[in-house]
Design a protein around this motif. Structure first.
Motif, short mmCIF file in Angstrom:
data_model
loop_
_atom_site.label_atom_id
_atom_site.label_comp_id
_atom_site.label_asym_id
_atom_site.label_seq_id
_atom_site.Cartn_x
_atom_site.Cartn_y
_atom_site.Cartn_z
N ILE A 211 41.37 94.50 13.41
CA ILE A 211 41.26 93.05 13.32
C ILE A 211 42.45 92.46 12.57
O ILE A 211 42.97 91.40 12.93
CB ILE A 211 39.93 92.65 12.65
N ILE A 212 42.89 93.16 11.53
CA ILE A 212 44.09 92.70 10.81
C ILE A 212 45.29 92.66 11.75
O ILE A 212 46.07 91.70 11.77
CB ILE A 212 44.36 93.60 9.59
N LEU A 213 45.45 93.72 12.57
CA LEU A 213 46.52 93.72 13.56
C LEU A 213 46.34 92.59 14.58
O LEU A 213 47.31 91.95 15.01
CB LEU A 213 46.56 95.07 14.29
N HIS A 214 45.09 92.35 14.97
CA HIS A 214 44.75 91.29 15.92
C HIS A 214 45.19 89.93 15.37
O HIS A 214 45.80 89.13 16.09
CB HIS A 214 43.23 91.34 16.14
N ILE A 215 44.89 89.67 14.10
CA ILE A 215 45.27 88.40 13.48
C ILE A 215 46.78 88.32 13.31
O ILE A 215 47.40 87.26 13.52
CB ILE A 215 44.55 88.24 12.13
N TRP A 216 47.39 89.43 12.94
CA TRP A 216 48.86 89.48 12.80
C TRP A 216 49.52 89.14 14.13
O TRP A 216 50.46 88.33 14.19
CB TRP A 216 49.25 90.88 12.31
N ALA A 217 49.02 89.76 15.21
CA ALA A 217 49.58 89.47 16.53
C ALA A 217 49.36 88.01 16.91
O ALA A 217 50.21 87.40 17.58
CB ALA A 217 48.95 90.40 17.57
N LEU A 218 48.23 87.43 16.49
CA LEU A 218 47.94 86.03 16.80
C LEU A 218 48.94 85.09 16.14
O LEU A 218 49.34 84.07 16.71
CB LEU A 218 46.52 85.69 16.33
N HIS A 219 49.38 85.44 14.93
CA HIS A 219 50.25 84.54 14.19
C HIS A 219 51.69 84.54 14.71
O HIS A 219 52.49 83.70 14.29
CB HIS A 219 50.25 84.91 12.69
N ILE A 220 52.02 85.46 15.60
CA ILE A 220 53.38 85.48 16.15
C ILE A 220 53.56 84.37 17.19
O ILE A 220 54.44 83.52 17.04
CB ILE A 220 53.71 86.86 16.72
N PRO A 221 52.72 84.30 18.27
CA PRO A 221 52.88 83.18 19.20
C PRO A 221 52.07 81.96 18.80
O PRO A 221 52.28 80.87 19.34
CB PRO A 221 52.35 83.77 20.51
N GLY A 222 51.12 82.10 17.88
CA GLY A 222 50.22 81.01 17.53
C GLY A 222 49.01 80.98 18.44
O GLY A 222 48.94 81.66 19.46
N SER A 223 48.05 80.16 18.08
CA SER A 223 46.80 80.08 18.84
C SER A 223 47.02 79.39 20.18
O SER A 223 47.84 78.47 20.31
CB SER A 223 45.75 79.29 18.05
N ASN A 224 46.26 79.84 21.18
CA ASN A 224 46.17 79.13 22.44
C ASN A 224 45.33 77.86 22.20
O ASN A 224 44.83 77.63 21.10
CB ASN A 224 45.52 80.03 23.49
N ASN A 225 45.17 77.03 23.21
CA ASN A 225 44.38 75.80 23.06
C ASN A 225 43.75 75.45 24.40
O ASN A 225 44.11 76.02 25.43
CB ASN A 225 45.26 74.67 22.52
N PRO A 226 42.80 74.50 24.43
CA PRO A 226 42.08 74.21 25.68
C PRO A 226 42.95 73.74 26.83
O PRO A 226 42.56 73.90 27.99
CB PRO A 226 41.10 73.11 25.26
N THR A 227 44.12 73.18 26.56
CA THR A 227 45.00 72.78 27.66
C THR A 227 45.86 73.94 28.15
O THR A 227 46.35 73.91 29.28
CB THR A 227 45.93 71.63 27.24
N GLY A 228 46.08 74.95 27.30
CA GLY A 228 46.97 76.04 27.65
C GLY A 228 48.43 75.67 27.57
O GLY A 228 49.30 76.48 27.93
N VAL A 229 48.73 74.46 27.10
CA VAL A 229 50.12 74.00 26.99
C VAL A 229 50.69 74.45 25.66
O VAL A 229 50.02 74.42 24.63
CB VAL A 229 50.17 72.45 27.10
N ASP A 230 51.95 74.90 25.66
CA ASP A 230 52.58 75.35 24.42
C ASP A 230 52.81 74.18 23.47
O ASP A 230 52.98 73.03 23.88
CB ASP A 230 53.94 76.01 24.74
N VAL A 231 52.80 74.53 22.19
CA VAL A 231 53.09 73.53 21.16
C VAL A 231 54.52 73.03 21.32
O VAL A 231 55.46 73.82 21.43
CB VAL A 231 52.88 74.15 19.76
N LYS A 232 54.68 71.70 21.34
CA LYS A 232 56.01 71.11 21.53
C LYS A 232 56.65 70.64 20.23
O LYS A 232 57.86 70.49 20.15
CB LYS A 232 55.93 69.92 22.50
N GLY A 233 55.84 70.38 19.22
CA GLY A 233 56.40 69.87 17.98
C GLY A 233 55.32 69.67 16.95
O GLY A 233 54.14 69.99 17.17
N GLU A 234 55.72 69.12 15.81
CA GLU A 234 54.79 68.94 14.69
C GLU A 234 53.62 68.05 15.07
O GLU A 234 52.51 68.23 14.57
CB GLU A 234 55.54 68.35 13.50
N GLN A 235 53.85 67.08 15.99
CA GLN A 235 52.77 66.17 16.37
C GLN A 235 51.64 66.86 17.12
O GLN A 235 50.53 66.34 17.24
CB GLN A 235 53.32 65.02 17.22
N ASP A 236 51.89 68.09 17.62
CA ASP A 236 50.86 68.84 18.36
C ASP A 236 49.99 69.70 17.47
O ASP A 236 49.04 70.33 17.96
CB ASP A 236 51.52 69.75 19.41
#
Length: 435
Positions: A211-236
């Protein structure tokens, strides 16, 4: 993924600065689950289930450690030691029921977590490693739960171990050797209990490590979201704390209320009554069945009733059962659609709900007594399960026409709330209601 706008940890006192320079644990926590970790601003309550899974694991580890202090892994006294825990140990009934029902709650949370990943495409690039580690956790959970089911040494524990380990003997050449190695003998007995108890105690800590590895891997690309669109900036994004710590806290409260209701008012509702009968190698139960969270896979196992060419039906069932889980490892490459979220994939969304129904029917068949109708229904639903991943999903990912994606997470949020779309504002120079 790096977030240039993420807040950085700054020690507030001389002591925290001293700690940070020598053991940067506060900095790690701040960047992992604090204000230093930006997350998409549109996460819904289905994103609570990762935290709930961690809470369920913590419950299992704490209650399991205390139960291990009173349990005896010996065929002659194992059943009596469980009854001793229930009747004589202070709070023992609470610990035993919390551990048994906690396993069920753990699987409920993880199953919802898995299907959320399937619905929103959280297995797609660049999050393949997060998905692979998640499936690994699921496999470890299944192994841990099976071994734990054997420990009370009731009728269903004994015969479940006898039947499930017996399927390994279907493997050509080495099958019988593997089964004897697993059991430490030719039938479940003291050696099997000791092995299963040792592994059941150890594997939750292995799960915690993965689970620690799972969370570590999550923090590299960041969380997905309901739209599936990548984060574009701080406003997202918004900081994880306090926005999602509050949301997770609410979800945890609801989880604990449901868990407490099950624990105090229906503690035996998810168990099997035969497991309150001491193990008897000379009396076979009328209907041998595993715990409910194994039922879909047990139905797949039982679906093979005839040999195919030179391959025995028993071996086909074993291969299909393990294959139904291992298939999930290849999911990121079976679904080639560039769109993640099924909110924008109308055809995929239909087949997703068909899959959910299919798995529920498999679970019902796996927990029911065998009859010609249920065997046939299990064969149809098992065939569909494999067809979904191996045939339907690759075809749908190439043939469907997804709906247009929003330009950003912020645009999708404002459009949903009836606000102003930044894209329209930029084009027109004045605020325009989002479509």
């Amino acid at each position: 993924m790096s977030f240039p706008w993420a807040k950085h940890y700054e020690p507030k006192s001389g002591f925290t600065k001293w700690i940070d320079e020598r053991l940067p644990l506060p900095r790690l926590v701040y960047g992992a689950v604090g204000a230093g970790y930006p997350v998409p601003r549109n996460l819904n309550y289905f994103w609570n289930f990762g935290v709930l899974a961690g809470a369920a694991l913590a419950i299992q580890i704490v209650t399991g450690i205390v139960l291990a202090m009173h349990y005896a892994a010996n065929g002659g006294v194992a059943f009596d030691s469980v009854e001793h825990i229930m009747r004589d140990v202070n709070g023992g009934w609470f610990l035993r029921y919390a551990h048994a029902n906690g396993a069920s709650m753990f699987f409920v949370v993880v199953y919802i977590h898995i299907f959320r990943g399937l619905f929103y495409g959280s297995y797609k690039a660049p999050r393949e490693m997060i998905w692979l580690l998640g499936v690994t956790i699921f496999l470890l959970m299944m192994a841990t739960a099976f071994m734990g089911y054997v420990l009370p040494w009731g009728q269903m524990s004994f015969w479940g171990a006898q039947v499930i380990t017996g399927f390994f003997s279907a493997i050509p050449v080495v099958g019988d050797t593997i089964r004897i190695w697993l059991l430490g003998g030719y039938a479940p007995d003291d050696a099997a209990l000791n092995r299963f108890f040792s592994l059941h105690y150890l594997l939750p800590f292995v799960i915690a490590g993965v689970i620690i590895l799972h969370i570590w891997a999550l923090h590299i690309p960041g969380s997905n979201n309901p739209t599936g669109v990548d984060v574009k900036g701080e406003q997202d994004t918004v900081p994880f704390h306090p926005y999602y710590t509050a949301k997770d806290g609410f979800g945890l409260g609801v989880f604990l209320l449901i868990f407490a209701s099950l624990l105090f008012f229906a503690p035996n509702s998810l168990g099997h009554p035969d497991n309150y009968i001491p193990a008897n190698a000379l009396q076979t139960p009328a209907h041998i069945v595993p715990e409910w969270y194994f039922w879909p896979f047990y139905a797949i196992l039982r679906s093979f009733t005839a040999d195919f060419l030179f391959i025995p039906a028993k071996l086909l069932g074993v291969l299909a059962m393990f294959g139904s889980i291992l298939l999930l490892f290849f999911l990121p490459w079976l679904d080639s659609s560039p769109v993640r979220s099924s909110n924008y994939r109308p055809l995929y969304r239909i087949f997703f709900w068909v899959l959910v129904l299919d798995v529920l029917v498999l679970g019902w068949v796996g927990g029911s007594e065998i009859s010609p109708f249920k065997v046939a229904l299990g064969q149809i639903t098992a065939a569909y399960y494999f067809a979904h991943f191996l045939i339907i999903l690759p075809i749908v990912s190439r043939a469907e026409r997804p709906r247009p994606l929003p330009n950003s997470i912020t645009e999708a949020v404002l459009a949903k709330k009836g606000g102003t779309s930044p894209a329209h504002t930029a084009l027109s120079g004045s605020p325009v209601p989002a479509e």
